[in-house]
Scaffold this active site. Sequence first.
Site, PDB file in Angstrom:
ATOM      1  CB  SER A  68     -89.116-104.706 -15.028  1.00 48.28           C
ATOM      2  OG  SER A  68     -90.455-105.137 -15.100  1.00 48.28           O
TER       3      SER A  68
ATOM      4  CG  ASN B 285     -95.451-114.793  -9.161  1.00 50.05           C
ATOM      5  OD1 ASN B 285     -95.185-113.619  -9.435  1.00 50.05           O
ATOM      6  ND2 ASN B 285     -95.608-115.225  -7.919  1.00 50.05           N
TER       7      ASN B 285
ATOM      8  CB  THR C  64     -49.404-127.226 -30.654  1.00 51.64           C
ATOM      9  OG1 THR C  64     -47.998-127.427 -30.771  1.00 51.64           O
ATOM     10  CG2 THR C  64     -50.128-128.252 -31.526  1.00 51.64           C
ATOM     11  CG  HIS C  65     -47.445-125.136 -27.150  1.00 46.37           C
ATOM     12  ND1 HIS C  65     -47.657-125.279 -25.803  1.00 46.37           N
ATOM     13  CD2 HIS C  65     -47.425-126.399 -27.655  1.00 46.37           C
ATOM     14  CE1 HIS C  65     -47.742-126.570 -25.499  1.00 46.37           C
ATOM     15  NE2 HIS C  65     -47.620-127.261 -26.611  1.00 46.37           N
TER      16      HIS C  65
ATOM     17  CB  SER D 111     -55.885 -95.183 -37.333  1.00 52.16           C
ATOM     18  OG  SER D 111     -55.319 -94.152 -36.565  1.00 52.16           O
TER      19      SER D 111
ATOM     20  CE  LYS E 177     -53.011 -99.952 -37.018  1.00 52.98           C
ATOM     21  NZ  LYS E 177     -53.168 -99.474 -35.644  1.00 52.98           N
TER      22      LYS E 177
ATOM     23  CG  ASN F 181     -57.032-100.635 -36.883  1.00 50.72           C
ATOM     24  OD1 ASN F 181     -55.869-100.971 -37.105  1.00 50.72           O
ATOM     25  ND2 ASN F 181     -57.369 -99.424 -36.486  1.00 50.72           N
TER      26      ASN F 181
ATOM     27  CD  GLU G  78     -59.160-104.930 -32.952  1.00 53.26           C
ATOM     28  OE1 GLU G  78     -58.392-104.494 -32.087  1.00 53.26           O
ATOM     29  OE2 GLU G  78     -59.436-104.303 -33.990  1.00 53.26           O
TER      30      GLU G  78
ATOM     31  CE1 TYR H 173     -90.931-113.562 -10.276  1.00 55.55           C
ATOM     32  CE2 TYR H 173     -91.700-112.291  -8.391  1.00 55.55           C
ATOM     33  CZ  TYR H 173     -91.119-112.343  -9.652  1.00 55.55           C
ATOM     34  OH  TYR H 173     -90.730-111.182 -10.265  1.00 55.55           O
TER      35      TYR H 173
ATOM     36  CD  GLN I 194     -88.899-106.362 -12.157  1.00 53.13           C
ATOM     37  OE1 GLN I 194     -90.059-106.619 -11.884  1.00 53.13           O
ATOM     38  NE2 GLN I 194     -88.356-105.200 -11.877  1.00 53.13           N
TER      39      GLN I 194
ATOM     40  CE  LYS J 203     -88.885-110.552 -17.125  1.00 50.02           C
ATOM     41  NZ  LYS J 203     -88.319-110.831 -15.790  1.00 50.02           N
TER      42      LYS J 203
HETATM   43  N1  ARG Z   1     -91.980-108.033 -13.578  1.00 51.37           N
HETATM   44  C1  ARG Z   1     -91.943-109.280 -12.887  1.00 51.37           C
HETATM   45  C2  ARG Z   1     -90.757-110.111 -13.334  1.00 51.37           C
HETATM   46  O1  ARG Z   1     -90.217-109.824 -14.331  1.00 51.37           O
HETATM   47  C3  ARG Z   1     -93.208-110.032 -13.131  1.00 51.37           C
HETATM   48  C4  ARG Z   1     -93.654-110.843 -11.981  1.00 51.37           C
HETATM   49  C5  ARG Z   1     -93.977-109.962 -10.857  1.00 51.37           C
HETATM   50  N2  ARG Z   1     -94.512-110.717  -9.766  1.00 51.37           N
HETATM   51  C6  ARG Z   1     -94.658-110.185  -8.555  1.00 51.37           C
HETATM   52  N3  ARG Z   1     -95.135-110.939  -7.674  1.00 51.37           N
HETATM   53  N4  ARG Z   1     -94.283-108.978  -8.277  1.00 51.37           N
HETATM   54  O2  ARG Z   1     -90.369-111.046 -12.669  1.00 51.37           O
END
Ligand code: ARG
Length: 496
Positions: A24, A111, A156-157, A278, A284, A286, A291, A318, A323, A326
């Site tokens: 990650s 964790n 309205t509408h 355009s 044009k 825009n 948008e 956990y 993961q 994010k």
């Molecule tokens: N990269 C993991 C996450 O974003 C961190 C925690 C990983 N924990 C584990 N037991 N593998 O959640």
Amino acid sequence: MTQKPWDGRFSQSTDKMVERFTSSIDVDKVLYNCDIDGSIAHLKMMAHQSIITHDEADTLLKGLEKVRAKIASGEFEYSDALEDIHMHIEKALGDEIGTVAKKLHTARSRNDQIALDVRIYLKAETQALMNALLNLQKVIVQTAQKYIDVVMPGYTHLQRAQPVLFSHHLMAYYEMFKRDYERFEDSLKRTDVMPLGSAALAGTTYPLNRELTRELLGFAKVSDNSMDSVSDRDFVMEFISDATICMIHFSRFSEELVLWSSSEFAFITISDAFTTGSSIMPQKKNPDVAELVRGKTGRVVGNLMAILTLMKSLPLAYNRDMQEDKEPLFDTVNTLKACIDIYAKMLPNIEINSETMLNAAQKGYLNATDLADYLVVKGMPFREAHSVSGKAVAFALNGGRCASGKCVHADENDKRVNRSDNNSSQFCKSDKNICKSKELNELSLDELKNFSDLIEEDIFDFLSIEKMISRRITHGSTSYVNVKKAVEQAAERLKI
Ligand code: ARG
């Protein structure tokens, strides 16, 4: 081969494809400052509790600052084999200071570490978004001040309904963004909770001082249940929900800007700097910013679906699924921030075509409710007054003849020819001018009197735009006095 923290248990090294798949780092590397700040608080607390020595803490701290500087310089090397930001920093720290680095992971799991990092990140980002929202509210209020008396049709509408002040319309968005601000402020309370010390899930056997860690990191409180601490992503779901609502407001605003900047409305002109042309049609111009903001709303709604679906059915505590929280979170933060900032910059670059707005407010029977109100003031029950006004509208639409009346300008087959233009007019084929529909205030007093004896000469003044606006003085209505007051109060709150 990269050493893994779990090597003791494993006899085979991780497959390269698995390393790539589980990594990650591309996403979570932005958390490096949060991770290092968390580690520094953790090591200080451990030294205070005599879990490590002060010398060890000192070495760890200096090492972490070196790692921080290296990452900040852009010279840091990332590798899928080290999975995430935590392991990258742990490894880099070892390279800097040797075996003492291994002590940092006492009484801590990735964790509770990731739960902490995301909370540190989101606290700061929520605060930054709130500041940006305040700035946008300022720009909205300043725009309302600038065009305080401009009249436009309220809809309205998407049908013309009653005249309103443009500033009143704009202040509706101020209210929305103010609520968004309050929602973020409220969600911040639940983000501002310190999970470190929960370890993997069950808490820890070391004599941690979680209160000290909390204090060092500036959190409002420590989490109360170790299992909840490492599995809770409510604060992420809540933040993205709030952000989605905020984006929906932007999307509605954008839709209006797109409509208003069309030739059909021509209510506003967005400056060249905030529009694009355009590649094929030279004429044009825009409204791409509006948008794209409308379009980006789809992404954020998607992010909300992603995080909700991700968390649904996850058993405690956990799970690696988490993961995946994010990308939607970071994308939401970045998208919303970009939208708030570009709007704050674009709004002062929009010219309001007040003539066109006013003209539009004067056509399409926006005073029909007020004619009914006039009759109510003179003693008629509202439902009856509504019907009388409706009949007057039908008469006026028909060019001043009863709806059933035969038209003297009918074609050879005795058929009226209907045609709509912007004014919802109906025309006879033979003479446009004679049969053109009229507005209520263009009818003569005698014509109006046919609908009720209660109607007197004062009706014309009563139906003027200024009077219609001025009469709406109930709290929250569009009168000049009310809107001025609302704008003043907002300016005071925002310290403009
Ligand atoms: N990269 C993991 C996450 O974003 C961190 C925690 C990983 N924990 C584990 N037991 N593998 O959640």
